[in-house]
Design a protein around this motif. Structure first.
Motif, mmCIF file in Angstrom:
data_model
loop_
_atom_site.group_PDB
_atom_site.id
_atom_site.type_symbol
_atom_site.label_atom_id
_atom_site.label_comp_id
_atom_site.label_asym_id
_atom_site.label_seq_id
_atom_site.Cartn_x
_atom_site.Cartn_y
_atom_site.Cartn_z
ATOM 1 N N VAL A 322 -3.067 -0.257 10.326
ATOM 2 C CA VAL A 322 -2.986 -0.646 8.914
ATOM 3 C C VAL A 322 -3.677 -1.994 8.762
ATOM 4 O O VAL A 322 -3.572 -2.861 9.640
ATOM 5 N N ARG A 325 -0.583 -5.092 4.875
ATOM 6 C CA ARG A 325 0.660 -4.314 4.931
ATOM 7 C C ARG A 325 1.825 -5.105 4.338
ATOM 8 O O ARG A 325 2.109 -6.222 4.776
ATOM 9 N N ILE A 351 -4.867 2.904 7.388
ATOM 10 C CA ILE A 351 -4.636 2.662 5.958
ATOM 11 C C ILE A 351 -5.149 1.263 5.650
ATOM 12 O O ILE A 351 -4.797 0.301 6.327
ATOM 13 N N GLU A 354 -1.416 -1.009 2.351
ATOM 14 C CA GLU A 354 -0.138 -0.304 2.331
ATOM 15 C C GLU A 354 0.940 -1.217 1.750
ATOM 16 O O GLU A 354 1.021 -2.396 2.095
ATOM 17 N N SER A 416 -1.905 3.285 0.224
ATOM 18 C CA SER A 416 -0.606 3.952 0.334
ATOM 19 C C SER A 416 0.414 2.976 -0.236
ATOM 20 O O SER A 416 0.942 2.118 0.476
#
Length: 472
Positions: A322, A325, A351, A354, A416
């Motif tokens: 990620v 985050r 990702i 996130e 996300s």
């Protein structure tokens, strides 16, 4: 290009004058105050060999190294250093005005026996509890430096193996939420309740647990550190640098390959973290690289004491799972706000961006299985099981997050993002962002997002799935 659908979002930003790298200067006047202000000034040298240390990689040198440190402190400070070779040791404890110098050609090897790390009162993963000392400890001290081109090797493989074995057993019993606390493993470096501490140029390898943990500390600098934890396996919870309820911290020029979050900000967990109620604030992270690991830049999941006033810029992620985050859980509480992220490049991340209020439920939510009901439980189990009252204190909040100058190539997913009905992901400001990803991803339960020149190219041809989100 055939087969690629591009989503371009262009919105005007109704924000007052930005005069500091795209951010409001009133929010960033503190950036020059971070980092260690002073350091040890003594020049007298104490070589651990003079105190009986043997550089054969087999002799346990804990007492000899500690004797050199203690003698240095009694002399008013100075430099504790090593002749070339490999020095096996358990926990050592640095003192005021001590400079631990680890030259090139020197490796400090962590003992692989947990009994060589005495238990102390500390905080681990957001809970205050008894836990083993780190390999190198700076506890309640001032003016300490650790530097040199040498290595500190935690030799963590036996601790990784013991965790995986315990986790199998605990998961079968419904105890995933407590195994990380029951399986005691040593951190490599702990800086706790200390100030004016500098760590410079050292290479850290194979941490048994977290690598560098800054806890309840102020005015610390981590500069030019290299972390390589994925040697001979992938150790669980081998975070790179954890900044935990600490303030005025500078991290720069670091390169981290680990198996959990690379650069991570924390502030306590659940009822115990709300009781302690100490924020992480006034942090600068710059000119750093993350490789393998859980997050280039992470806030959480321990958010209870608040995380705020953070500037991270000129960062790179290469193969990190990620990129940026933000994570918490609905029993965690705390507010994460005034976060400024600028000039970040990512390659082949999982990702790119996130944000979640419901991270890793089997770990985040403590439920006692029936077979343990009515039995006497360890103190840290009771802390984990304590409910937050009133319940609204358990709700975490993320707001006032600024992302600018982000470039991402070959990601699996661009976004996300999922807030909750009780707490939206609110007041995110995104500008000058370009993400190339297989999937655009989803954004859910947000409020007052502002975007300017945000370009997402998805190879599957699908746009961002935007639901239950609105602006005022």
């Amino acid at each position: 290009m055939r087969g690629i659908k591009t989503l371009i979002i262009l919105c005007s930003l109704c924000i007052p004058a930005f005069v500091f790298a795209g951010f409001r200067i009133s929010e960033l006047t503190w950036v020059n105050d971070v980092g260690a202000r002073t350091g040890p000034s003594g020049t007298r040298v104490f070589n651990v060999s003079s105190f009986g240390a043997v550089a054969d990689g087999n002799t346990l040198n804990t007492k000899a190294i500690q004797a050199a440190i203690d003698a240095c402190e009694r002399a008013g400070g100075g430099i504790v250093t090593f002749s070339p070779g490999n020095y096996l040791t358990g926990s050592i404890y640095l003192k005021d005005e001590v400079h631990l110098k680890i030259p090139q050609g020197v490796t400090i090897l962590g003992s692989q026996r947990i009994e060589d790390y005495p238990d102390i009162d500390t905080r681990v993963a957001g809970i205050e509890m008894v836990w083993p000392s780190a390999l190198v400890n700076v506890i309640g001290k001032k003016n300490v430096r650790i530097s040199g081109k040498g290595e500190i090797d935690g030799q963590g493989k036996p601790f990784w193996d013991s965790y995986w074995e315990m986790r199998k057993e605990y998961e079968m019993k419904g105890l995933r939420w407590i195994v990380d606390y029951d399986c005691k493993r040593p951190r490599t470096l702990l800086v706790s309740e200390s100030e004016d501490v500098t760590v410079q140029d050292v290479t850290f390898k194979r941490a048994g647990f977290w690598t560098i943990h800054l806890l309840y500390s102020r005015y610390c600098t981590i500069d030019g550190v290299t972390i390589r934890n994925n040697i001979g396996g992938h150790g669980p919870s081998t975070d790179g640098i954890d900044i935990d309820s600490s303030s005025y911290i500078l991290v720069e020029n670091c390169d981290i390959d680990c198996n959990d979050d690379n650069f991570c900000l924390k502030a306590g967990r659940d009822a115990d973290g709300l009781r302690v109620n100490k924020p992480t604030e006034y942090v600068v992270i710059r000119h750093c690289i993350s490789r393998a690991g859980g997050g280039l830049f992470t806030c959480g999941s321990e958010t209870s004491g608040d995380i705020r006033y953070v500037l991270a810029h000129d960062l790179k992620a290469k193969g990190t799972s990620v990129g940026l985050r933000f994570k918490s859980a609905m029993n965690r509480g705390g507010t994460t706000q005034h976060i400024y992220l600028k000039n970040i490049e990512m390659e082949e991340v999982g990702i790119a961006i996130e944000a979640t209020m419901n991270w890793n439920p089997s770990y985040s939510y403590s439920v006692l299985p029936e077979e343990f009901e009515g039995k006497e439980l360890p103190d840290h189990w009771n802390k984990m099981l304590q409910e937050v009252n009133p319940p609204e204190k358990a709700i975490p909040f993320f707001n006032n997050i600024h992302l600018s100058g982000i470039r991402v190539s070959n990601a699996t997913r661009a976004f996300s993002v999922e807030g909750s009905e009780l707490s939206k992901m609110e007041d995110f400001y995104l500008s000058n962002i370009r993400i190339n990803a297989q999937h655009a991803g989803s954004v859910r339960h947000t409020k007052n997002w502002r975007m300017e020149n945000v370009n997402v190219c998805s190879t599957d041809g699908q746009p961002i799935q935007l639901t239950v989100s609105y602006n005022e």
